[in-house]
Design an enzyme around this catalytic site. Sequence first.
Site, mmCIF file in Angstrom:
data_model
loop_
_atom_site.group_PDB
_atom_site.id
_atom_site.type_symbol
_atom_site.label_atom_id
_atom_site.label_comp_id
_atom_site.label_asym_id
_atom_site.label_seq_id
_atom_site.Cartn_x
_atom_site.Cartn_y
_atom_site.Cartn_z
ATOM 1 N N ARG A 62 0.805 -1.230 0.000
ATOM 2 C CA ARG A 62 0.000 0.000 0.000
ATOM 3 C C ARG A 62 0.838 1.282 0.000
ATOM 4 O O ARG A 62 0.303 2.384 -0.096
ATOM 5 C CB ARG A 62 -0.953 -0.013 1.218
ATOM 6 C CG ARG A 62 -2.180 -0.872 0.966
ATOM 7 C CD ARG A 62 -3.129 -0.797 2.136
ATOM 8 N NE ARG A 62 -2.664 -1.627 3.247
ATOM 9 C CZ ARG A 62 -3.022 -1.442 4.520
ATOM 10 N NH1 ARG A 62 -3.812 -0.443 4.842
ATOM 11 N NH2 ARG A 62 -2.583 -2.255 5.456
ATOM 12 N N ALA A 114 32.105 42.667 -4.475
ATOM 13 C CA ALA A 114 30.976 42.046 -5.168
ATOM 14 C C ALA A 114 31.430 41.383 -6.461
ATOM 15 O O ALA A 114 32.284 41.915 -7.177
ATOM 16 C CB ALA A 114 29.926 43.106 -5.479
ATOM 17 N N GLY A 130 3.342 -15.587 8.069
ATOM 18 C CA GLY A 130 2.771 -15.095 9.322
ATOM 19 C C GLY A 130 3.836 -14.681 10.325
ATOM 20 O O GLY A 130 5.008 -15.033 10.205
ATOM 21 N N THR A 131 3.384 -13.927 11.328
ATOM 22 C CA THR A 131 4.321 -13.370 12.311
ATOM 23 C C THR A 131 4.980 -14.477 13.147
ATOM 24 O O THR A 131 6.147 -14.344 13.537
ATOM 25 C CB THR A 131 3.611 -12.374 13.243
ATOM 26 O OG1 THR A 131 2.400 -12.988 13.725
ATOM 27 C CG2 THR A 131 3.244 -11.096 12.525
ATOM 28 N N LYS A 154 9.355 -0.970 2.295
ATOM 29 C CA LYS A 154 8.632 -0.111 3.248
ATOM 30 C C LYS A 154 9.509 0.422 4.378
ATOM 31 O O LYS A 154 9.455 1.610 4.711
ATOM 32 C CB LYS A 154 7.435 -0.873 3.831
ATOM 33 C CG LYS A 154 6.652 -0.050 4.824
ATOM 34 C CD LYS A 154 5.271 -0.579 5.053
ATOM 35 C CE LYS A 154 5.258 -1.764 5.979
ATOM 36 N NZ LYS A 154 3.871 -2.163 6.283
HETATM 37 C C1 UD1 Z 1 -0.357 -8.301 13.517
HETATM 38 C C2 UD1 Z 1 -0.921 -9.067 14.692
HETATM 39 C C3 UD1 Z 1 -2.140 -8.328 15.236
HETATM 40 C C4 UD1 Z 1 -1.767 -6.902 15.617
HETATM 41 C C5 UD1 Z 1 -1.115 -6.203 14.434
HETATM 42 C C6 UD1 Z 1 -0.572 -4.874 14.861
HETATM 43 C C7 UD1 Z 1 -0.467 -11.391 14.262
HETATM 44 C C8 UD1 Z 1 -1.018 -12.683 13.786
HETATM 45 N N1 UD1 Z 1 -1.297 -10.369 14.267
HETATM 46 O O1 UD1 Z 1 -1.313 -8.241 12.503
HETATM 47 O O2 UD1 Z 1 -2.642 -8.985 16.378
HETATM 48 O O3 UD1 Z 1 -2.908 -6.190 16.046
HETATM 49 O O4 UD1 Z 1 -0.001 -6.980 13.925
HETATM 50 O O5 UD1 Z 1 -0.148 -4.171 13.739
HETATM 51 O O6 UD1 Z 1 0.679 -11.328 14.662
HETATM 52 N N2 UD1 Z 1 5.650 -9.807 9.139
HETATM 53 C C9 UD1 Z 1 6.715 -10.600 8.758
HETATM 54 N N3 UD1 Z 1 6.471 -11.812 8.217
HETATM 55 C C10 UD1 Z 1 5.216 -12.304 8.060
HETATM 56 C C11 UD1 Z 1 4.116 -11.501 8.451
HETATM 57 C C12 UD1 Z 1 4.373 -10.255 8.990
HETATM 58 O O7 UD1 Z 1 7.869 -10.191 8.889
HETATM 59 O O8 UD1 Z 1 5.086 -13.428 7.567
HETATM 60 C C13 UD1 Z 1 5.920 -8.502 9.729
HETATM 61 C C14 UD1 Z 1 5.433 -7.338 8.881
HETATM 62 O O9 UD1 Z 1 6.460 -6.850 8.054
HETATM 63 C C15 UD1 Z 1 5.040 -6.313 9.927
HETATM 64 C C16 UD1 Z 1 4.628 -7.158 11.119
HETATM 65 O O10 UD1 Z 1 5.196 -8.429 10.924
HETATM 66 O O11 UD1 Z 1 6.140 -5.527 10.308
HETATM 67 C C17 UD1 Z 1 3.122 -7.264 11.265
HETATM 68 O O12 UD1 Z 1 2.567 -7.754 10.099
HETATM 69 P P1 UD1 Z 1 1.186 -7.184 9.563
HETATM 70 O O13 UD1 Z 1 0.767 -7.998 8.412
HETATM 71 O O14 UD1 Z 1 1.280 -5.721 9.426
HETATM 72 O O15 UD1 Z 1 0.229 -7.404 10.794
HETATM 73 P P2 UD1 Z 1 -0.933 -8.444 10.956
HETATM 74 O O16 UD1 Z 1 -0.356 -9.837 10.784
HETATM 75 O O17 UD1 Z 1 -2.046 -8.058 10.127
#
Ligand code: UD1
Length: 458
Positions: free
Chosen positions: A16, A380, A80-81, A23
Amino acid sequence: MQQLSVVILAAGKGKRMVSDLPKVLHSVGGRPLLGHVLATASGLQAVARLVVHGHGGEAVKATFASEQGVLWVEQAEQLGTGHAVAQALPLLGDGGVVLVLYGDVPLIRAETLQPLVAAARQDRLALLTVELADPTGYGRIVRDDREQVQRIVEEKDATPSERCLCEVNTGILAVSAARLRGWVAELNNDNAQGEYYLTDVIALAVRDGVPVEPFTVTEPLEVQGVNDRRQLAELERFYQARQIEALLANGATLLDPARIDIRGAVTTGKDVVIDVNVVFEGTVRLGNRVRIGPFCVLRDVVIGDDVEILSHCRIEDAEIGPGAQIGPFARLRPGARLAAGVHIGNFVEVKKSSIGPGSKVNHLTYIGDAEIGANVNVGAGTITCNYDGANKHKTIIEDGAFIGSNSSLVAPVRVGKGATVGAGSSVSRDVPDGSLCLTRAPRKDVANWERPVKPKKG
Ligand code: UD1
Ligand code: CA
């Protein structure tokens, strides 16, 4: 004390932003988002800073190549995180605690994080939460009827009543490395997004009887992430407001605190006055009673006491001695070193040159690769012709010399002590001390001269 490792999640794509730049390399306050987070981690005395980056994180790595003690971990696919943290865990020992930060949440402060780290050291799972008027999109904090945190539910998995919860997960947590390793190994992706959620470790902690300690930030912008340009702009303003508060607290007068930007670090002496639309970049040190006029840009500058900078100056990588007066419309380029009481006037450019005490260069002049002594007057329209198309050469003007207007000093050249260069001279050989140099062509007058006339039409 258990050592702290900070894991910074930064593998997300950031679609985005509509940008070719990753980013976390977008800037707030003149510093990349990830740079803020790395600096905060350093402020917490972390032994290790691990950045989980996405596929092709080369630009990100290159940007921070000079940072000591950063470990880079690739997460090739964003699953995922929880999966992101799992990539970092093999690099960590079991003895310490881990703090998870996000590379796109730049303005979190060390003061806010310290209590989380302290709680993790007491074998608690510390979680940073925030109350939002509009919690849409965030993971919700689910507490029981004794207000104890039970779990986090992501928006897409939440029931309608869970969606009404306004306390949300910032994503920031701290916990023992050993505990985290165990829980992350248990994560699955059996949820609405098919992702490994780091947030699922909360329920696992509750299951294992590890106390979950929530900390709540009161200022949502401190934990605001950057997903688009609007949020980037919002954080820029918030960051500026913080910087400006610090300047005001330190006794600076800002004629309009809304019209000044600090993209770096500014320190001010006593009774400094800064007019509107001034931009500071890099490291700027202002002495006592410095006055800066409107529309100036100062980058990496050291300014002595009682200096006055008039409007519309650009000053970069320069040193200005006490009592100097600069501008309006002056440009000081890298390597300009001005001694006490120097005057630089309008439309004067100075590059890689030193100018001695009390010397004046007041109008329409270029001084490059020059060494100018004390009490010199440069008239000047003087130009130091420092460049022959291939090499740069030096001009030396000794104490008390006087350079008449519209002179060119063809370097390498020296104008001796107390020497005078007559107006309009082109000086390509050294001028001895105390002498007058004139290179004017002899004047010729042609009496009753008739100018050519155009032939009459028709
Ligand atoms: C996540 C949280 C959510 C929280 C929100 C706050 C989880 C499952 N959810 O949401 O509870 O309210 O953040 O902003 O954790 N990232 C990675 N690898 C991945 C996925 C994400 O490095 O596979 C990083 C992203 O770059 C970012 C951060 O993790 O810096 C959060 O990812 P983002 O997708 O923004 O957040 P959500 O997963 O939607
Ligand atoms: Ca996501």
